[in-house]
Design an enzyme around this catalytic site. Structure first.
Site, mmCIF file in Angstrom:
data_model
loop_
_atom_site.group_PDB
_atom_site.id
_atom_site.type_symbol
_atom_site.label_atom_id
_atom_site.label_comp_id
_atom_site.label_asym_id
_atom_site.label_seq_id
_atom_site.Cartn_x
_atom_site.Cartn_y
_atom_site.Cartn_z
ATOM 1 N N THR A 92 -2.174 7.454 7.411
ATOM 2 C CA THR A 92 -1.872 7.342 5.984
ATOM 3 C C THR A 92 -0.814 8.294 5.450
ATOM 4 O OG1 THR A 92 -4.082 6.478 5.568
ATOM 5 C CG2 THR A 92 -2.906 7.431 3.685
ATOM 6 N N ASN A 113 -2.298 13.328 9.331
ATOM 7 C CA ASN A 113 -3.110 13.565 8.126
ATOM 8 C C ASN A 113 -3.558 15.022 8.046
ATOM 9 O OD1 ASN A 113 -2.945 10.927 7.200
ATOM 10 N ND2 ASN A 113 -4.831 10.281 8.188
ATOM 11 N N LYS A 131 -3.192 22.508 -0.677
ATOM 12 C CA LYS A 131 -2.096 22.243 0.255
ATOM 13 C C LYS A 131 -1.333 20.978 -0.171
ATOM 14 C CE LYS A 131 -3.583 25.613 2.948
ATOM 15 N NZ LYS A 131 -4.401 25.347 4.154
ATOM 16 N N TYR A 177 -4.665 12.968 -7.520
ATOM 17 C CA TYR A 177 -5.393 11.850 -6.908
ATOM 18 C C TYR A 177 -6.887 11.887 -7.231
ATOM 19 C CZ TYR A 177 -7.194 8.376 -3.791
ATOM 20 O OH TYR A 177 -7.823 7.257 -3.318
ATOM 21 N N ASP A 213 -8.356 -0.155 3.100
ATOM 22 C CA ASP A 213 -8.526 0.829 4.168
ATOM 23 C C ASP A 213 -9.977 1.281 4.312
ATOM 24 O OD1 ASP A 213 -7.140 2.779 6.112
ATOM 25 O OD2 ASP A 213 -8.243 4.150 4.828
ATOM 26 N N HIS A 217 -12.295 0.690 7.709
ATOM 27 C CA HIS A 217 -12.877 1.763 8.514
ATOM 28 C C HIS A 217 -14.388 1.610 8.660
ATOM 29 C CE1 HIS A 217 -9.584 4.427 9.408
ATOM 30 N NE2 HIS A 217 -9.193 4.475 8.143
#
Length: 425
Positions: A92, A113, A131, A177, A213, A217
């Protein structure tokens, strides 16, 4: 009785006080972030508009296979690619950032990732917010940075890197996000942006959806839940397209995904080879890649030779010998973030210490076509009823700069000539 109530209210006040910072954080993550003082230059106000949409894990064949009728109808009026080939590794964060920089992961620095940076002696992880929001981790010039540098307002309803101050710049409008904002709220936000006065209205908008996604998974690419997720994405794109159409603006849509999804051998996972001593190596990732960073360079060759001798269901490489097609060798590693030794499993095998999940990505997209992503485009800039061959995702960046009339300011891996033929002019 008054004593009991007094005690109760004191306890309640303490609970609310302690909860307030957490509640505040939750609220902040659903609030739009606005950079003050930005506006479009007069020359940018007459430019077209691009909405770049990503549905995470939307495999190249999902629309046809699972009847995404709206997407198929919209893209039939524009451009449909057989597939879009993700960069290696097909996961991703690297691929979303490749789409908006035109650089392979080894060149823009998000090599996985999660990864280890030797110079910093520190790890980056997609789950570490501090980060993710730190622009010093990111190379390249994302599309929104390029636009803002040239006085074109940009907005992001999520995208990898959009929360960070890359080159000191964020989009004029963006969100941290969160999955607490519904699809309908996301659409309304886009419409609100497009209804702003011309000098404040974004001409570049990124729009991210986390499905299918998650479903792929958890349940696998062929599950009913994944089919339902594909149809939900299809419905969202229809609603977005209809709402945008009502604005009367010349908006171009580019619908992509970062990678595909595949079923794996869940009964026979590959255990971490005994030759690998976690005390001697830093191991930031596993699954579809084991990435080994030696704490002592003297340990590299003895362990490599042992792994090579025991090689089964995976390929082992020294970084300098990684196949050229991956763009993942020593010569490619501009930020020195790729491991000294790489173990790459052969599909359908994965590395795992327990029973693997139902769906995976990350495999070599030149070998496993299930890794291929989707590319559809429609709008006034695009030719109609055009079907094209598969292409690498690094070429999306120069396509968008061409539509928006932005000048590229650095060398990238993508080339304008690859997709220029899908445009009317």
């Amino acid at each position: 009785m008054r004593i009991h109530f007094s005690f109760f209210f004191k306890k309640l006040a303490l609970v609310l006080l302690l909860a307030a910072p957490l509640y505040g954080i939750a609220q902040i993550d659903t609030l739009q972030q606005v950079v003050p003082g930005r506006q479009n230059a007069a020359t940018q106000q007459v430019k077209p508009y691009v909405i770049l949409i990503s549905a995470d894990g939307f495999r190249y064949d999902y629309a046809q296979k699972y009847g995404a009728t709206h997407l198929l109808a919209l893209s039939s009026q524009g451009v449909q690619a057989e597939s879009m080939i993700p960069s290696f590794p097909s996961v991703t964060f690297p691929n979303h950032y490749t789409l908006v920089t035109g650089l392979y992961p080894s060149h823009h620095g998000l090599v996985n990732n999660s990864f280890y940076d030797k110079q910093r002696a520190d790890r980056y992880s997609m789950g570490a917010k501090e980060k993710v929001r730190d622009g010093s981790w990111y190379g390249g010039t994302p599309l929104w940075v390029l636009a803002e540098q040239q006085q074109m307002v940009a907005a992001s309803m999520f995208w990898v890197g959009s929360e960070a101050d890359v080159k000191g710049v964020r989009p004029s409008y963006y969100y941290h996000y969160t999955e607490k904002i519904s699809s309908d709220q996301k659409i309304q936000t886009v419409i609100n942006w497009l209804n702003l006065p011309e000098e404040k209205r974004p001409h570049l908008i990124t729009f991210y959806l986390s499905e299918p996604d998650h479903a792929g998974h958890v349940y696998g690419p062929d599950a009913a839940q994944t089919i339902a997720a594909v149809k939900d994405v299809d419905s969202t794109i229809y609603k977005l397209n209809e709402a945008v159409k009502a604005t009367g603006l010349p908006v171009n849509f580019i619908f992509v995904s970062d990678h595909g999804m595949t079923a794996v051998d869940r009964e026979n996972p590959i255990a971490l080879p005994l030759a690998i001593d976690p005390k001697k190596f830093i191991i930031p990732v596993s699954g579809t890649m084991v990435d080994l960073h030696a704490k002592n360079k003297a340990d590299i060759m003895p362990v490599y030779k042992q792994l090579k001798a025991e090689e089964k269901d995976y390929k082992v490489y020294l970084k300098k010998d990684v196949p050229r097609k991956y763009h993942y060798r020593t010569k490619d590693d501009r930020m020195n973030r790729i491991g000294d030794i790489l173990l790459i499993p052969e599909w359908p095998k994965v590395f795992s210490q327990r029973k693997p999940g139902m769906g995976y990505h990350g495999f070599d997209p030149t070998v496993v076509k299930d890794m291929h992503a989707t590319f559809y485009a429609w709008g006034p800039a695009f030719k109609s009823g055009l079907k094209i061959k598969s292409f690498e995702n690094v070429h999306v960046y120069p396509l968008i700069t061409e539509i928006l009339g932005l000048q590229q300011t650095e060398k990238i891996d993508g080339e304008k000539r690859v997709l220029k033929g899908i445009l009317k002019k």
